[in-house]
Scaffold this active site. Structure first.
Site, PDB file in Angstrom:
ATOM      1  CB  CYS A   1      -0.437  -0.225   0.798  1.00 29.79           C
ATOM      2  SG  CYS A   1      -0.233   0.033   2.972  1.00 29.79           S
TER       3      CYS A   1
ATOM      4  N   GLY B   1      17.865 -24.542  15.754  1.00 25.89           N
ATOM      5  CA  GLY B   1      17.910 -23.526  16.081  1.00 25.89           C
ATOM      6  C   GLY B   1      16.262 -22.878  16.514  1.00 25.89           C
TER       7      GLY B   1
ATOM      8  CE  LYS C   1      14.280 -23.839  13.048  1.00 30.73           C
ATOM      9  NZ  LYS C   1      14.365 -23.067  14.106  1.00 30.73           N
TER      10      LYS C   1
END
Length: 730
Positions: free
Chosen positions: A30, A523, A529
């Site tokens: 936008c 992680g 990841k």
């Protein structure tokens, strides 16, 4: 009142500058659309497609600071302001308003009781002060041309050839349609002459022989007209079918070759709506184009004929047509704006419908059917209202057209009758002239309507161009001609972020996975990841750095060739409608059942399948709805193994399996001796890998398996907790 105001807001009189309405194509653009509207107003003529390529945005959108930076590249000075509602009349218009905490709109006019805004999500809107008070956040951005600003035009060219792609037989088919239609028009022009001859030559002298001859001739003309009309319809049906199939296939082929980011930034309903613009454009080209050319030719021919009858009467007819032409010119911009709003509202409604059908299980579980229905009803009403506005505008100006034509017809008949009384016109000439005058106005009306449709065609062309002009995925064709490299994977100094103003997801990430080795990447959720997996699969392009397979850059190798070497299972991978066997053998529909069974056994799903009544021919339902989560994951794994990959990348591919099933699957994968990269959280999956890496702060750090297992034995049972301990190995 609001409807009338919005029509007036869309009108174009004179040469005064108007702020164009540019609707966003992506969820989060936008701000970019608002910037495009103001840049176009000041003379920097650019479309959203061009700006999108110049300023990449992520799904998170842009903030005010980023908008000021983008405006500076367009030679526009930005002035951010915090203000109260009462200060809106003092802003330099047009300007950008921050709206509803997550949206930007363009303010174009401030009146005593309302404001006019251009909303990139809904088009031109008239808002009362109560609506403004509830939505305006108090932040505005004024944009004005900088000292070095120079008007320019940077718009992507939208040609018919670009939109259709390679289509054969179009020119010859259009020529055949034109010839047949021209013959029909020539035959049709003889009708008024027949009436004139019957009245002036037959009735006056009571000549029955001439009447018989004229009747036979006109019957022959009618027969030939019917024949040529049928031939024309047959050719139109043929060209519509052949052109439609070729065009739709070309655009669909291009659509599937677009990068993954294109689909992630758009609603499915909007993509379907843009693809559907093919039908409107095709219909206009195959029928309206020929009709418009013929209407123009015949209008000129008829004008010449009626001018020979009476120049004075012809001036009146031409004057009526010019008034009608002005009326349609005035009507065009409101009609185009209303049509664009209707298309956009219909696409939003379709998206909501598809999402609701796709997520009906969640809606039932959370008892949200009523609320979802109410929201869909609101969207349906909004779409209907926009459709009503299109029809109302058309009805208003059609009424004006009928009024003008009616006045012109009365005036022509009146004056022609006076000429008959004065014996300067015969009765037959009056009938013929009035018929030809009506034909001229009808031809002119059809020509103007066709020209309006061609102007409106750009609206559909712009929507389709969002697909067609988007470049396909890069580096799919190979530049490397040697043998397949070894299945070792290396990441060198990899940097990636989704947009220039976004934080880095990966920063100087490095990794080496030897051929045949298995590596687990762990992680915290949201650390990047899945983004790393998309980079490894070539779905995303790194900002800098390289991904090498056997020492060869995967983009030099070619993504199609690279993906034929690599197998993968992503978290959101779908199953397609069809049987289990068809889904496993997705890359080879002619594969034998023995090969399918073998990979199903490797994936640990064979016993589940043969227990089903139809075995491997069991249907998976919509997106795999007939299978459990664990069954679906194992079918997806079998599909990945079916291609005999040398490198296997799995993103939480066994998260729905119980410990026994997961152990069995991991044992099968270990015996395959292929290179594996696993994104995982579960202890069992991680410990069966040769090495473990932690992704944190954009870098991959090695984690000692001994330390990781020791942390688990101490009671740190989740990977997140193990990461929090932070015990890294060498």
């Amino acid at each position: 009142m609001k409807f009338t105001d919005e029509i007036l807001a869309d009108l174009r009189f004179g040469f005064a500058r108007k702020v164009p309405v540019i609707l966003q194509s992506e969820d989060s653009e936008c701000g970019l659309a608002c910037l495009a509207m103001i840049a176009n107003y000041h003379g920097h003529q650019s479309d959203l497609h061009t700006l999108r390529r110049q300023f990449a945005t992520s799904l998170k959108g842009v903030n005010l600071a980023r908008m000021i930076q983008m405006a500076a590249h367009l030679q526009l000075d930005g002035r951010p302001l915090r203000l109260e509602l009462k200060d809106l009349p003092h802003l330099r218009l047009p300007c950008i308003l921050h709206w509803e905490m997550n949206h930007f709109i363009v303010l174009t006019k401030v009146a005593q009781n309302h404001i006019t805004v251009h909303d990139p999500a809904r088009g031109c809107r008239i808002l009362c002060w109560s609506e403004v008070s509830s939505a305006f956040t108090g932040v505005a951005l004024e944009l004005s041309p900088a000292a070095d600003f120079a008007p320019t035009t940077l718009k992507a060219a939208i040609s018919l050839r670009t939109l259709t792609g390679p289509v054969s037989g179009l020119g010859g088919a259009l020529l055949r349609i034109f010839i047949l239609a021209l013959v029909l028009e020539v035959l049709g022009i003889l009708g008024p002459f027949y009436l004139q001859w019957v009245i002036d030559e037959v009735l006056v002298v009571n000549d029955r022989s001439l009447l018989t001859l004229l009747g036979i001739v006109y019957l022959a003309v009618t027969l030939f007209s019917a024949l040529f009309s049928a031939l024309r319809a047959w050719v139109v049906i043929h060209i519509n079918a052949t052109l439609g199939v070729q065009w739709a296939a070309n655009v669909f082929s291009h659509l599937l070759r677009l990068p993954q980011s294109f689909f992630e930034k758009r609603h499915i309903g909007d993509v379907v709506s843009r693809y559907g613009a093919i039908q409107n454009i095709r219909r206009t080209i195959t029928t309206n184009m020929v009709s418009a050319i013929l209407d123009g030719i015949m209008a000129i021919a008829i004008l010449a004929v009626i001018a020979m009858y009476s120049l004075k009467l012809t001036v009146i007819v031409v004057g009526v047509f010019l008034l009608y032409l002005i009326l349609r010119w005035v009507a065009f911009h409101p009609l185009r704006a209303a049509t664009e709003r209707h298309i956009f509202a219909a696409a939003k409604q379709q998206t909501y419908l598809l999402e609701s059908i796709r997520g009906v299980q969640t809606l039932k579980l959370f008892n949200r059917e009523s609320e979802r229905t109410a929201r869909f009803s609101n969207l349906l009403v909004e779409t209907t209202n926009e459709d009503i506005r299109v029809q109302q505008i058309s009805a208003l100006f059609n009424a004006g057209q009928h009024f003008l034509v009616g006045i012109g017809h009365v005036a022509v008949i009146w004056l022609a009758a006076l000429m008959v009384i004065r014996s300067s016109f015969t009765v037959g000439m009056l009938v013929a002239y009035s018929t030809y005058a009506s034909q001229f106005l009808n031809r002119g009306d059809a020509l103007v309507n066709a020209l309006i449709e061609f102007k409106m065609l750009r609206l559909y062309g712009e929507r389709l161009a969002d697909i067609v002009l988007t470049p396909p995925e890069l580096d799919t064709t190979p530049h490397y001609t040697g043998p397949d490299p070894s299945p070792s994977l290396e990441i060198r100094h990899l940097y990636f972020r989704y947009a220039e103003a976004e934080p880095w997801i990966l920063q100087d990430a490095n990794l080496l996975v030897d051929a045949g080795a298995s590596v687990a990447i762990i992680g915290l959720s949201g650390c990047g990841k899945t983004t790393l997996v998309k980079l490894l699969l070539g779905l995303l392009t790194p900002d800098t750095g390289k991904i090498l397979l056997g020492g060869v850059d995967i983009r030099q190798l070619g993504l199609r060739r690279y993906r034929s070497i690599v197998g993968s299972v992503m978290q959101s991978d779908p199953l397609f409608a069809g049987s289990i066997a068809e889904n496993i053998a997705l890359t080879d529909p002619e594969a034998g059942l023995d090969e399918i069974i073998m990979v199903a056994q490797w994936a640990g799903i064979h016993e589940d399948i043969i227990a089903m009544p139809m075995g491997y021919q069991s249907l998976v339902g919509d997106m795999g709805s007939t299978l459990s989560g664990g069954q679906k994951q194992r079918v997806l794994l079998a599909r990945a193994l079916f291609t005999k990959p040398q490198l296997l990348i799995l993103d939480e591919a066994t998260s729905h399996l119980d410990m026994l099933r997961e152990r069995q699957v991991n044992e099968h994968l270990r015996h395959l001796k292929i290179t594996r990269i696993l994104i995982a959280h579960r202890r069992e999956t991680i410990l069966q890998c040769d090495r473990v890496y932690r992704l944190a702060h954009g870098a991959l750090q090695p984690v000692s398996l001994e330390h990781y297992q020791h942390d688990q034995e101490l009671g740190t049972t989740s990977v997140a907790e193990a990461l929090a301990v932070g015990r890294n190995g060498p």
